[in-house]
Structure formats: C-alpha cells, structure tokens
Enzyme design. Structure first.
Site, PDB file in Angstrom:
ATOM      1  N   ASP A 123      32.827  44.334  52.419  1.00  0.00           N
ATOM      2  CA  ASP A 123      31.911  45.299  51.735  1.00  0.00           C
ATOM      3  C   ASP A 123      31.411  46.491  51.939  1.00  0.00           C
ATOM      4  OD1 ASP A 123      32.010  47.304  49.542  1.00  0.00           O
ATOM      5  OD2 ASP A 123      31.883  45.296  47.862  1.00  0.00           O
TER       6      ASP A 123
ATOM      7  N   CYS B 280      31.590  47.131  40.878  1.00  0.00           N
ATOM      8  CA  CYS B 280      31.339  48.265  41.020  1.00  0.00           C
ATOM      9  C   CYS B 280      30.592  49.174  40.140  1.00  0.00           C
ATOM     10  CB  CYS B 280      31.763  48.815  41.336  1.00  0.00           C
ATOM     11  SG  CYS B 280      32.161  50.644  42.802  1.00  0.00           S
TER      12      CYS B 280
ATOM     13  N   HIS C 139      35.528  45.029  49.433  1.00  0.00           N
ATOM     14  CA  HIS C 139      35.223  45.793  47.877  1.00  0.00           C
ATOM     15  C   HIS C 139      36.232  45.383  47.247  1.00  0.00           C
ATOM     16  CE1 HIS C 139      32.510  48.304  45.047  1.00  0.00           C
ATOM     17  NE2 HIS C 139      33.654  48.167  44.826  1.00  0.00           N
TER      18      HIS C 139
END
Length: 365
Positions: free
Chosen positions: A311, A156, A340
């Site tokens: 995601d 991320c 995600h």
C-alpha cells in the site's frame, strides 16, 4: 466468457512452426476483438447490488441497512467510508463484495454513505461529520437493531473518522473496530509526506481558492503518488486478466469505481492536510472536535487492524499505530500481500481478508 487459451510452445519443422504461429496469432486476434467489443459497447457494470434499505438520511448522506434473511450475530456492524470516492467499493459486484460476504455470514450490516458533496457543503468540517453524522448514525443503528453496542469498520479515512468517534463517545458502546488501511499516524506517510510538507504545500491556499475542492484535483493528486501504475497499470492489468481468463466485468467495475470521485468540502480538506498530514495532531492528542480533545487512549474496543504491505497510499505502520496508542487489550494485526484496494477487492480480499474479518467479528458478536 470462456478463458483465453495459453499460447502453445512452437515445435516441429519450419512449416509446422509457421502453421502453429499463424494459429496462435489468429486466436489472439479473435480474443482481442471480442474483448474490444465488450470494452467498447457493453454498458458499465452495476455496482452496490446487495439488497438494502435506507433507514436514515441527513443532507446527502444515507444510512443503509442490508437485507438479510437470518441474523446470526446480534451485534450490528456499521461501515464508515472515506469522504472521497464512492462507498460501493465495499459492495462492488456479486462475488466481490465484503458487505455481501458478511451479510451471507449472518451479520446485521449497515453502511453510512456520504453521498456527493456540492457547493453548499463546502464549510463542513470533521466536527460535523463526527458529531452530526456518525454519532447520529450509530444511535440509529443501535435503535433499529435493538442493541446497546455495535461493531464499526472503517476503510481508509473512514477508519480515521471511526477512531475520532470511538475516542469521544462511550455510549452506545463500540464493542469492536475493524481498521482497513486506515491512517492514524501521519509522521511518515511516504511520498504524501514529501509532497504535502510545509511550506511548499499550502492547504489554506487550496481551500481558500476552491472552497469546494474539485474531485479532479483530489483524483490527480492521489494517482500521481504512483503514476505509472495508476495511469498505465490499469491497462496492463486488463491484458493480464485477458490472458488469465478473469471476468471483464470485475475489471470494469473496479475501473468504474477508481474514476468515480466526489468533491471534498474545503473546510475538511484544510483540516485533513494541515492537522493530520502536516501536524500529525491525532497521535499527539492535539486534535479537537467541537473543542473536545480526541484522546486515543479512550479507545478500549477490540481491534482488528488490516494493512497491505504494498500500500503506497496508507503505509502499514500508519494503521498499525492504533495498537499502541489505544487502551485496547484484545487486538490483532494482519498484513496482506496487496496494495490499498487489494484489501477489499481481488482474490486475496475474497479468499483471505473477507474470512478473516468475518471470523474475527463472529467470535466477538
């Protein structure tokens, strides 16, 4: 706990069907009672259990080195995580841990854990995180491992920060980079782009008001990107796990992490929303760290780019952009049928993502 048995198809006379229905209901009630006891009275599962040592500290941050009986691959791997949530998602529980998997495969694994930011950290910027934290952590990793190069893995926002570092620093050499759902191009970030579009959303007002942006503010904002799934889906997934006989500990560990957030330094928050989401400066080569332009063409590392096709937080094309923006010649892109979190947790992560990362790194370490 044993798996919950599937309900049998009801056949026979009305009396026999009634008996079968009664049996099924009793079985369901008993299972529900047992799971309710676990949810109510069992303590939260322990997380981040792969053995490790703290080898460096700065402020709240800790650099962990994971204990390994035998190191097969000389090139160390440094994980960089985001500034929100906790880094133990990468080492959630035994059997469901990317770090544990790599350690068992013989890698020399490190993790930079940011800790929990407090009021005195409100003025920290990405300039500080890149130059004073990541750069020093990289040097420490290479010093301890006795190498002049390393691999870096960013999940991320951690991948975005890894990109900034790799574009600015040529030594020690960043030999390999693993991107896990890491946003690089913010031009079309889905619903986030709509919500954060100026002038409707003013990050200056948020940062000036809070100084240290509360974790509740960040958590609610992220969850509202997909409210039904995040607020109700948590419990529908629980019942699906009950039906399929999945360990309740896995569900509880993930649920613990989802709700275990940290405050966001206001200065970095201002940069993240304004200069990334609103102005997309990184891909335009306009973002600066301590006055120096971050140019993605400077990145020549081997790249493994991983994204989840479902995601909604970081869309696949946001991560894939680094393949064209860097100067790397050795690069791969893999798209998995997950969201995600599914890139680091769940059956797809354990059976597909972990081996993909391990095999790719092994061939380059």
């Amino acid at each position: 706990m044993s798996s919950v048995k599937k309900i049998r198809v009801l056949r026979g006379s009305p009396e026999e069907v009634g008996e079968q229905l009664q049996e099924n209901l009793e079985r369901m009630l008993e299972s529900t009672r047992r799971w309710a006891e676990i949810l109510t009275f069992d303590p939260e599962p322990e997380t981040g259990l792969t053995p490790k040592n703290i080898v460096w500290r700065k402020n709240k941050a800790k650099l962990y080195r994971y204990v390994n009986g035998e190191i097969k691959y000389r090139t160390p791997v440094l994980f960089i995580y985001a500034l929100i949530n906790k880094a133990y998602i990468l080492d959630l529980t035994p059997g469901m841990s990317l770090i544990e998997h790599l350690v068992k495969e013989g890698f020399d694994v490190y993790l930079l854990d940011w800790g929990e930011f407090q009021w005195e950290d409100r003025d920290l910027r990405y300039d500080d995180f890149i130059c004073d934290y990541i750069a020093r952590a990289v040097r420490k990793v290479c010093q301890i491992s006795g190498t002049e190069s390393l691999s870096m893995a960013g999940y991320c926002m951690g991948g975005t920060m890894t990109t900034m570092y790799a574009a600015l620093y040529s030594r020690p050499e960043v030999k390999n980079i693993v991107y896990i759902a890491a946003p690089i191009d913010f031009e079309n970030a889905g619903l986030s782009s709509i919500w954060l579009k100026p002038p409707g959303f003013d990050p200056d007002k948020v940062a000036d008001t809070y100084k240290l942006v509360p974790k509740e503010f960040i958590d609610t904002g992220v969850k509202m990107l997909k409210p039904v799934n995040n607020f109700w889906g948590t419990y529908t997934r629980l019942w699906k796990n009950i039906e399929e006989g999945v360990s309740i500990r896995s569900w509880k560990a993930l649920n613990k992490w989802v709700n275990d957030n940290v405050h966001f330094p206001g200065a970095a928050y201002r940069q993240w929303i304004k200069e990334f989401y609103q102005e997309n400066k990184l891909v335009k080569n306009e973002f600066r760290i301590k006055g120096q332009r971050v140019e993605l063409k400077n990145i020549k590392s081997s790249l493994l780019v991983l994204a989840g096709e479902n995601d909604h937080i970081v869309l696949p094309h946001q991560t894939k952009a680094i393949l064209e923006l860097s100067s790397s010649q050795d690069k791969e892109f893999h798209l998995f049928p997950v969201g995600h979190g599914g890139l680091v947790f769940g059956s797809v992560a354990r059976n597909q993502v972990y081996p993909t990362i391990a095999n790719w790194l092994a061939a380059r370490s």
